[in-house]
Write an enzyme that holds these catalytic residues in place. Structure first.
Site, PDB file in Angstrom:
ATOM      1  N   LYS A  75      40.739  35.059   2.764  1.00  0.00           N
ATOM      2  CA  LYS A  75      41.030  35.644   3.859  1.00  0.00           C
ATOM      3  C   LYS A  75      42.210  35.277   4.167  1.00  0.00           C
ATOM      4  O   LYS A  75      42.794  35.565   5.007  1.00  0.00           O
ATOM      5  CB  LYS A  75      39.849  35.203   4.963  1.00  0.00           C
ATOM      6  N   ASP A 120      42.143  32.193  11.961  1.00  0.00           N
ATOM      7  CA  ASP A 120      40.841  31.605  11.791  1.00  0.00           C
ATOM      8  C   ASP A 120      39.946  31.194  12.252  1.00  0.00           C
ATOM      9  O   ASP A 120      39.384  30.136  13.575  1.00  0.00           O
ATOM     10  CB  ASP A 120      41.364  30.385  10.292  1.00  0.00           C
TER      11      ASP A 120
END
Length: 342
Positions: A75, A120
């Site tokens: 990611k 995040d």
């Protein structure tokens, strides 16, 4: 095949100064710089490529992107690639670091036009910051409250157009108003063995580390479908070869992984402790999560979030309304006779 610790220019990679320089360079080079270099996640790569190209053709900022999936699947790397592909700066932060609306306001107001903001673990943002983000994502503005009580006034602050890239390991914890404001949601899947082998081959090449195809397959099979784990195991195997001056064969790889408590299924020490507790102390279950956690000296959240997902996916544990139950595969893996169930 013998491990080679000399690079193409004949530098001695056992020299501490050269090792330090190469390790820093390796950390940066290990992450792919473009979608074409990114291994795996074929569908997500195709979707991202279309989204970014369409935005470029229309001379606008790309839609906000949500990347959801277990840890270690890429990611953060994909967020860096998005910034690289659109040629804009990348601002990185995390949900736990944004605990007040003022923290988010300061960050958003300092963004340059087209900048990529990567958050995040976005599901761990403070609720007040989430609510401010709604307006920022839709209209590129925020409302700043000045004063208190009846005399408080709201001052609108225009923001430069930006693209928010959010990453989460718990998509279900995101409030619907926030999740719905992302123009594209990508669900990252675990890697298969072939894709992990490609990841390992690329990493080994960047490390100037010659390793046989058979050894790569062994490491890939024990990496739990996760590139981050695969790269970590590769580095530990490289260290073993360096210290023991070993030959790159399957026996040496097995010895290195055994030293680091990684078995043939990729189970680590805690995984095996949980499974053995389930098998030997509770007869294979069913047993409640909290009881199982206490039996191995860990908190239930760690077992549920870190250990259990892989054990369930590997077909070693089943979740039932009555509790966790070991599967026949788990009994077979530990070579323990399964008791007869009446």
């Amino acid at each position: 095949m013998v491990t080679d610790f000399n690079d193409v220019d004949g530098e001695d990679l056992t020299n501490p100064d050269i090792i330090a320089e190469n390790e820093v360079a390796f950390e940066g080079a290990l992450r792919p710089q473009s979608l074409s270099e990114f291994v795996g996640q074929t569908k997500v790569r195709g979707q991202l490529e279309l989204l970014l190209k369409a935005a470029s053709m229309q001379s606008r900022t790309p839609d906000h992107i949500l990347l959801a999936g277990p840890p270690g699947l890429g990611k953060t790397t994909l967020s860096m690639i998005v910034a690289e592909e659109v040629g804009k700066p990348l601002r990185m932060t995390s949900g736990p670091a944004i605990q007040h609306a003022g923290d988010l306001a300061a960050m958003l107001s300092s963004l340059t036009p087209g900048e990529i903001l990567f958050v995040d673990e976005i599901h761990r943002m403070a609720r007040s910051a989430e609510e401010m983000l709604y307006l920022a994502m839709e209209d590129f503005r925020i409302d700043i409250m000045v004063g208190k009580g009846a005399g408080a006034t709201s001052i609108p602050l225009e923001l430069a157009p930006f693209t928010l890239v959010g990453a989460t390991t718990r998509a279900g914890l995101l409030p619907n108003p926030l999740r719905d404001r992302f123009g594209f949601t990508a669900h990252l899947e675990f890697y298969d063995a072939v894709e992990l082998e490609q990841v390992l081959i690329r990493a080994a090449r960047l490390m100037n580390f010659e390793i046989s195809a058979e050894a790569v397959k062994i490491i890939a099979s024990r990496s739990r479908g996760t590139p981050r784990i695969a790269n970590r195991l590769l580095r530990r195997v490289r260290d073993y070869f360096l210290v023991h001056n070993a030959v790159s064969d399957t026996a040496a790889v097995d010895a290195a992984l055994e030293l680091y408590d990684v078995d043939t299924l990729g189970l680590d020490r805690l995984d095996r402790a949980v499974l053995r507790g389930l098998l030997e102390r509770f007869g294979g279950g069913p047993v409640g999560l909290s009881t199982l956690a206490v039996s191995v000296g860990e908190d239930s959240e760690t077992i549920e979030a870190v250990v259990e997902p892989f054990l369930v996916r590997a077909g070693l544990v089943s979740r039932t309304p009555r509790g966790r139950v070991a599967t026949p595969t788990a009994w077979e893996h530990f070579e323990i006779p399964q008791p007869n169930v009446l």
